[in-house]
Design an enzyme around this catalytic site. Sequence first.
Site, PDB file in Angstrom:
ATOM      1  N   GLU A   1       0.851  -1.189   0.000  1.00 58.85           N
ATOM      2  CA  GLU A   1       0.000   0.000   0.000  1.00 58.85           C
ATOM      3  C   GLU A   1       0.880   1.230   0.000  1.00 58.85           C
ATOM      4  O   GLU A   1       1.732   1.390   0.873  1.00 58.85           O
ATOM      5  CB  GLU A   1      -0.822   0.024   1.288  1.00 58.85           C
ATOM      6  CG  GLU A   1      -2.255  -0.382   1.131  1.00 58.85           C
ATOM      7  CD  GLU A   1      -2.994  -0.173   2.437  1.00 58.85           C
ATOM      8  OE1 GLU A   1      -2.916   0.921   3.008  1.00 58.85           O
ATOM      9  OE2 GLU A   1      -3.623  -1.138   2.896  1.00 58.85           O
TER      10      GLU A   1
ATOM     11  N   ASP B   1      -6.328   9.276   9.906  1.00 56.98           N
ATOM     12  CA  ASP B   1      -5.006   8.835  10.325  1.00 56.98           C
ATOM     13  C   ASP B   1      -4.584   9.389  11.679  1.00 56.98           C
ATOM     14  O   ASP B   1      -4.891  10.524  12.026  1.00 56.98           O
ATOM     15  CB  ASP B   1      -3.961   9.257   9.275  1.00 56.98           C
ATOM     16  CG  ASP B   1      -4.019   8.362   8.054  1.00 56.98           C
ATOM     17  OD1 ASP B   1      -3.912   7.133   8.232  1.00 56.98           O
ATOM     18  OD2 ASP B   1      -4.188   8.881   6.939  1.00 56.98           O
TER      19      ASP B   1
ATOM     20  N   TYR C   1     -11.232  -4.164   3.194  1.00 61.49           N
ATOM     21  CA  TYR C   1     -10.333  -3.671   4.232  1.00 61.49           C
ATOM     22  C   TYR C   1     -11.136  -3.569   5.517  1.00 61.49           C
ATOM     23  O   TYR C   1     -11.990  -2.708   5.659  1.00 61.49           O
ATOM     24  CB  TYR C   1      -9.807  -2.300   3.814  1.00 61.49           C
ATOM     25  CG  TYR C   1      -8.663  -1.739   4.629  1.00 61.49           C
ATOM     26  CD1 TYR C   1      -8.636  -1.798   6.022  1.00 61.49           C
ATOM     27  CD2 TYR C   1      -7.592  -1.113   3.980  1.00 61.49           C
ATOM     28  CE1 TYR C   1      -7.577  -1.270   6.745  1.00 61.49           C
ATOM     29  CE2 TYR C   1      -6.532  -0.577   4.700  1.00 61.49           C
ATOM     30  CZ  TYR C   1      -6.524  -0.659   6.082  1.00 61.49           C
ATOM     31  OH  TYR C   1      -5.480  -0.123   6.788  1.00 61.49           O
TER      32      TYR C   1
END
Lengths: 259, 391
Positions: free
Chosen positions: A49, A60, A174
Amino acid sequence: MNRIDKTFKKLKTQNKKAFIPYIMAGDPSLEKTKEFVLLFEECGADIVELGVPFSDPLADGPTIQRAAERALKNGVTLKKVIALVRDLKTKTNIPLVLMTYYNPVFKYGEELFIRDAKDAGVDGVIVPDLPPDEAGGLVRLSKKSDIATIFLLAPTSTEDRIKKVASASRGFIYCVSMTGITGAQLLLDGSIERSINNIRKITDKPIAIGFGVSTPDEAAAVSVISDGVIVGSAILRKAQENSEEGLKDFLLKLREAAR
Amino acid sequence: MKKGYFGQYGGRFVPETLMPALIELEAAYLKSKKDKNFQKELVHLQKTYIGRPTALYFAKRFTERLGGAKIYLKREDLAHTGAHKINNALGQALLAERIGKKRVIAETGAGQHGVATATGAALIGLECDVYMGTEDMKRQALNVFRMRLLGARVIEVPVGSRTLKDAINESLRDWTTNVRTTHYVLGTVFGPHPFPSMVRDFQSVIGKEAKKQILQAEGKLPDYLIACVGGGSNAMGLFHEFLNDDIKMIGVEAGGKGVETGEHAARFAGGSIGVFQGCKTYLLQDDDGNVLGTHSVSAGLDYASIGPEHPYLRDIGRVQYTYATDDEALAAFELLSKTEGIIPALESAHALAETIKLAPKLPKDKIVIVNLSGRGDKDVQHVASIKGIEL
């Protein structure tokens, strides 16, 4: 067939799990990122990734936020990351997935982005702030170009959401390990297993688990219940220690753990 | 129109973790609109706690000084906690209680929304954390202390530009982490659906009252509505009720040091369409889609993006948008203080700055309503320091 699909198919016949490391492109430099990707491959990664830096990475945690800030300071853009993929493809065959927020893609233009990404050899895209509900255009264009659209599921996802996400996802799904942001503390209390079981009832697409996986032990624990494990922040932290041996050792241990 | 959209703007661009919470919130909000008990409680608190209706005040000396149209001020500065923000914060706090959330979080720029959320949380008995950029904590120190007095924890955001946008990022990260127990009281008509519509609805009480009040005072509708636009909630609150009436509306963005300097927050003058913090709307961004830094003397307008209903209203020609610079806002701040004995918030001073330009050009029988969205006590220290005065 997309190379990500091939990878999971092959792993399945070997009864193995995917090891998917993440690195922020352009931190500390694009040249270094290239070396990292090749090192990942050497250490047994199945898919890599590549993070695309964005000014406001709201999914994040601090580790990736700071990496993005440094990459942006180095002038790294989505265009440059696509060029990096093109360059990497002359050296390796490992499937490469871009992890980017939506605005850089929107500003680039979805159609142009998919065309250039395809041309460079990008195998998949993950856009954490783009749920399938808003991704009609990107899903359609990606499908035509055989680029996998990898969507996320969370522990909060309801049955309706799982159906929607599973149906829009290609390559793999995911699965976010906890309610939280990247690099947060993983909680191994059986809750991930329960969500994976719920997802398995609805889809047989491959599932990789990410967010908060930071040690080989944790990688082992989540790979047992899934088809792959994604490690980001912990690898970034290790890479910053500037010891190639240390990083290599960590990657090999993660690889070993993901089975 | 697509659900959650205003024309091509709006939507729901958030991590999957938050999607179920937004779907739940939308259902609760739609239910609350029809729930008589909820509405009764809200109206009761608006009256007895916020002090609504707020006055619509004819600014006689300000009008005379400008020498043109009659200027009325919608006195949201008189609402409890000193700004319109409480209308939304209280509504959302009630809603949070209904959906069983024990904790609320909020972002704040000028501190007004943080104070309002801390107030709503204290009233209802919810735990409250407020995210605020380091830069804003400096220029709005008074409000930081107010929030703490109200029992909220103020969490400093030292990353990025250390202003409102970074406080929103941190709030979204917190919400993603604690979504099961926490409601995010977003402070403006921004973010993922249903926030832009929900916040507008909670704020629309401003326009509803103003319409009644002006009809009572003048026997006719106003000719112009003027409001400042950061995220755009005070403007939507005033405009919404008048959208179908034949009157002109002006939204005033922060021109900072001048649009040509790049140091501003005039999204329409310097921005383009993007997707940011949950919705598709106008955004100050570079060619690669990264969000640009902004500047405004007023923390509440110092934001790179704008609520998605605004570009829609601009596209269809319903609302006109302009900007006022720091200097123009500071001059308006002083002029209103001296002519009317009302110290406006620096945010609201941007709307007054446009009024100072427009009113003299209009005949005396025209009526302008300016939304005085907040009071300026919080800005006194900041303005003093700009003038080089140590307090």
